[in-house]
Design a protein around this motif. Sequence first.
Motif, mmCIF file in Angstrom:
data_model
loop_
_atom_site.group_PDB
_atom_site.id
_atom_site.type_symbol
_atom_site.label_atom_id
_atom_site.label_comp_id
_atom_site.label_asym_id
_atom_site.label_seq_id
_atom_site.Cartn_x
_atom_site.Cartn_y
_atom_site.Cartn_z
ATOM 1 N N ALA A 606 0.815 -1.213 0.000
ATOM 2 C CA ALA A 606 0.000 0.000 0.000
ATOM 3 C C ALA A 606 0.850 1.266 0.000
ATOM 4 C CB ALA A 606 -0.929 -0.002 1.214
ATOM 5 N N LEU A 607 1.807 1.348 0.915
ATOM 6 C CA LEU A 607 2.631 2.544 1.017
ATOM 7 C C LEU A 607 3.827 2.485 0.072
ATOM 8 C CD1 LEU A 607 2.583 2.937 4.910
ATOM 9 C CD2 LEU A 607 1.074 4.010 3.229
ATOM 10 N N GLY A 608 4.371 1.276 -0.109
ATOM 11 C CA GLY A 608 5.529 1.136 -0.979
ATOM 12 C C GLY A 608 5.207 1.365 -2.446
ATOM 13 N N ARG A 609 3.963 1.115 -2.843
ATOM 14 C CA ARG A 609 3.549 1.334 -4.242
ATOM 15 C C ARG A 609 2.609 2.542 -4.350
ATOM 16 N NH1 ARG A 609 4.768 -2.911 -7.824
ATOM 17 N NH2 ARG A 609 6.508 -4.055 -6.917
ATOM 18 N N LEU A 610 2.681 3.429 -3.371
ATOM 19 C CA LEU A 610 1.784 4.587 -3.336
ATOM 20 C C LEU A 610 1.830 5.425 -4.618
ATOM 21 C CD1 LEU A 610 -0.171 6.292 -1.563
ATOM 22 C CD2 LEU A 610 1.831 7.581 -0.806
ATOM 23 N N PRO A 611 3.004 5.730 -5.177
ATOM 24 C CA PRO A 611 3.026 6.560 -6.393
ATOM 25 C C PRO A 611 2.219 5.970 -7.536
ATOM 26 C CG PRO A 611 5.209 6.442 -5.428
ATOM 27 C CD PRO A 611 4.359 5.451 -4.685
ATOM 28 N N GLU A 612 2.250 4.674 -7.700
ATOM 29 C CA GLU A 612 1.469 4.056 -8.772
ATOM 30 C C GLU A 612 -0.020 4.102 -8.467
ATOM 31 O OE1 GLU A 612 3.898 0.322 -10.311
ATOM 32 O OE2 GLU A 612 4.084 0.647 -8.155
ATOM 33 N N ALA A 635 -6.288 -2.626 5.901
ATOM 34 C CA ALA A 635 -5.880 -3.185 4.615
ATOM 35 C C ALA A 635 -4.507 -2.689 4.191
ATOM 36 C CB ALA A 635 -6.914 -2.829 3.544
ATOM 37 N N ALA A 636 -4.185 -1.464 4.590
ATOM 38 C CA ALA A 636 -2.910 -0.868 4.187
ATOM 39 C C ALA A 636 -1.788 -1.121 5.179
ATOM 40 C CB ALA A 636 -3.081 0.638 3.994
ATOM 41 N N GLY A 637 -2.072 -1.794 6.297
ATOM 42 C CA GLY A 637 -1.051 -2.025 7.315
ATOM 43 C C GLY A 637 -0.696 -0.783 8.092
ATOM 44 N N VAL A 638 -1.675 0.146 8.191
ATOM 45 C CA VAL A 638 -1.461 1.429 8.864
ATOM 46 C C VAL A 638 -2.022 1.351 10.283
ATOM 47 C CG1 VAL A 638 -2.118 3.877 8.858
ATOM 48 C CG2 VAL A 638 -1.450 2.749 6.730
ATOM 49 N N SER A 708 9.515 2.696 -2.891
ATOM 50 C CA SER A 708 9.989 1.342 -3.199
ATOM 51 C C SER A 708 11.346 1.090 -2.563
ATOM 52 C CB SER A 708 10.079 1.149 -4.717
ATOM 53 O OG SER A 708 8.805 1.187 -5.309
ATOM 54 N N VAL A 709 12.179 2.136 -2.487
ATOM 55 C CA VAL A 709 13.480 2.007 -1.825
ATOM 56 C C VAL A 709 13.283 1.744 -0.334
ATOM 57 C CG1 VAL A 709 15.640 3.165 -1.238
ATOM 58 C CG2 VAL A 709 14.664 3.449 -3.521
ATOM 59 N N SER A 710 12.446 2.538 0.309
ATOM 60 C CA SER A 710 12.301 2.435 1.768
ATOM 61 C C SER A 710 11.668 1.115 2.186
ATOM 62 C CB SER A 710 11.484 3.608 2.309
ATOM 63 O OG SER A 710 10.167 3.584 1.804
ATOM 64 N N THR A 711 10.920 0.474 1.284
ATOM 65 C CA THR A 711 10.336 -0.830 1.608
ATOM 66 C C THR A 711 11.125 -1.981 0.993
ATOM 67 O OG1 THR A 711 8.805 -0.554 -0.266
ATOM 68 C CG2 THR A 711 7.994 0.048 1.929
ATOM 69 N N PHE A 826 7.412 4.779 7.833
ATOM 70 C CA PHE A 826 7.692 4.200 9.155
ATOM 71 C C PHE A 826 6.604 4.529 10.162
ATOM 72 C CE2 PHE A 826 9.196 4.571 13.484
ATOM 73 C CZ PHE A 826 9.778 3.348 13.705
ATOM 74 N N GLY A 827 6.326 5.805 10.348
ATOM 75 C CA GLY A 827 5.394 6.209 11.393
ATOM 76 C C GLY A 827 3.958 5.828 11.136
ATOM 77 N N MET A 828 3.650 5.469 9.889
ATOM 78 C CA MET A 828 2.285 5.058 9.552
ATOM 79 C C MET A 828 2.040 3.587 9.870
ATOM 80 S SD MET A 828 0.960 7.848 8.303
ATOM 81 C CE MET A 828 -0.538 7.313 7.482
#
Length: 890
Positions: A606-612, A635-638, A708-711, A826-828
């Motif tokens: 969810a967060l790692g592919r947010l830009p797409e 669903a997003a792991g938040v 994508s880098v951070s994940t 991270f914080g999410m």
Amino acid sequence: MTDLAAALRSAGLETDASALARSLYASDASLYRIEPQVVAFPRTEEEVLAALAVARETGIPLTARGSGTSIAGNAIGPGIVLDLRRYFNDLISVEGRSARVRPGIVHAALQRGAAPHGVRFGPDPSTHTRCTIGGMIGNNACGSRALAYGRTSDNVESLRIALADGTVLDHGAATPAAVQALVDAELALIRTEFGTFSRQGSGYGLEALLAENGRRFDRLLVGAEGTLGIVLEAQVRLVEDAPYRALALLGYGSMADAADAVPGLLAHPLTACEGLDRRITSLVVGAPELPAGDGWLFCEVTGASAEEARAAAEAVVATAGVPSRVVTDPAEQAALWRIREDGAGLAARSLSRPAHSGWEDAAVPPDKLGAYLRDFDALLTDSGLDGVPYGHFGDGCVHVRIDFELDDAPGRARFRGFLEAGADLVATYGGSMSGEHGDGRARSELLSRMYSPEALALMGRVKHALDPGNLMNPGVLVDPDPADAAIRLAAPAAGPLAALRADVHRCTGVGKCTADNTASGGVMCPSYLATGEEKDSTRGRARVLQDVTAGLLPVTDPAVGDALDLCLSCKGCARDCPTGVDMAAYKAQVLDARYAGKRRPASHYALGRLPELVRKVPARLANAGLALGPLAKAAAGVDKRRSLPRLDRVPARKRYRTAPETPDVVIWADTFSDFFSPDVVDAAVAVLESAGQRVAVRTGSECCGLTSVSTGQLDHARKMLTAALADIDGITGRDVPVVLLEPSCLAVLRDDAHWLVDRTAQVRTFAEHLDAIGYTPPDLSGTEVVVQPHCHHNAVLGWGPDERLLRATGATVTRLGGCCGMAGNFGMEKGHYEVSVAVAENALLPAIRAAGPDATVLADGFSCRTQLADLADVRALHLAELLARGAAPR
């Protein structure tokens, strides 16, 4: 290990025998790795004694540890490691010019406790922000100002000590009869071989037991490296700090030339006389100006007034007769001393090959220092090695990092040969293998080249009298382990992360990441400040990854996940760590290997592919999904306590569909500025146009790949990054500058792109571009601005242009150190909320509360603004918004 841990727990101690703990505590700041069986964390004196009792009953040795900053391998052992820093760290009392403390208290904490009384503890090692008083007692540490305040042994008034048999000797207790009898039988030997000059730190300080020295058993324990007993409590002398200081900077053609000058300068009342090599200072960006030379002496003097201190410094300059500067500004002095304090880490990366400890603490009488350094340099050359000397030249103590090659057998053979030749050289000058770091595993074997067989035998008898079972830190000083045994770098690279081996071994273990660096604008290490756990420090993570790259831990081991889980990928270490560790980059590669071919956490999708996702889903539908609240977060792991930022209904891509044919500058709109904060783009355009610039805004399908880098989805990140770089190249190829408004995205293009795709982009921060075009900012006099620089901005891009611009507005600017605690995804994420809040509470939130409602809060990072909105209900501005607001009609 299970039985040992159970025995310790039965005795009331908190213990940890996990693979993670054994990895974390297998190394200190030395070259060595010895895995313990269990780590114990005593809270009370009774628990220390209980741990000693378990050691006796099981025959398992025990090693006391403070902050693990030992460079000689003094704080690692094969049995029980007793971590005294975590809990056994009380400041018991401060009375007059004396303090009573537990051994685990950090030096800086003692100083903070003493400061309201107008006093301080005199010795100040370069690791003073994290080393413990117990560790200083173990090594007889000195620091830069030993000329004025003496060694630790000179400042210990009394000790309460636990011996190996469980006996507790209270403050001022007499020397045990058996030990005193040994000394009385060898008076001539002790008087001729021990304590011959002030920095003779090697071996036992048996001269302390002579009648003329007061027969001070407590001072024998100082410098005994935990081999004779454990300090339970220390009473230490405090001194009044000088009201004014001045620093005479003296430039010389070489470090040996600087050393030649030392005896003549010691006639002045110096508090410090430190040597520093150009190869160290050249690594510091923005270092204060130094006089001409390739080596320098930092000579500190004090005075009752600023004029008196300056006059004393000018007198030093007159004696020296070399290029010089006198520095009286406290901030500039602090910046210069920070370079010296980071000397060990900076020296480690000052040569063409990585440089190491192992022979870094020899001392000779100061009047022989210049000649010794010339012979030492010749020895390096003859050995095919290079080194960077620095250190306490006023005391004749030389620190040096040498480019030993320790990862193959021939290199380790050369290492051993050099140690033996170096020891012989020091002995010819009447010197000591160690001046303040202790002998540890690095030099104990070499004591036979300094002491006679009779002296070594006497030390052995003293050890046996106090520790007949050899339970206390065995392998050190008496019956030592070989100096080339248990070398950490000897393990060959292995596993899927073998290519990271050299990078993770950049960490030398000096532990700056376990101190609070925020007061000086630093960031590292926010998770450690939040938890106090070694696993959450940059050093702890590096130690675990060193074991991974050596094949000692599989990348899928839970220990690896535990060590990296709370890393915020803030990149604070990339700037603040003196050896340049970049844990964010390492974490991305670990995650990539860890989840290769496996299902990932929900937040990675969810967060790692947010830009797409935001490019594919219309804002109206996306926001409707976000409005589902708990379901969307799950669903997003938040974390359920987090708010979800909404997409702007009119993103930048819809606002800037046309552009001038020949722009002066292009704003490359990142995902966050485009979809979530287009008002920031509007403000940037307004500011640039007010400066006469023709502005184009570039939006499209390209993304830098940050999430994508951070994940750790690196193949995907490389694909996105390659496309982004091609797009930017098409702009800069026409000689048009490109500006990004989101610091984390800009940092990917300027930094991470190098290790991901072996190239970077020519892109600017907003402030850098304004500086380049000679922009005149609006007058913001009377405005109070509290600034939270984005971590990546601080670490990778440099915040200097922003600070200069803000100062030029006339606003009152308060720059915060530390991380906001959000740090992108991270914080999410679930499981990170408490730590995220704790990180924010370290510096950011207290500063916001102190500033009050009328202050303007500045935060260029989208994640920082999100954190401020979530936790402080503050609408923070981007620099562009602040400038646009200030330029608007009033």
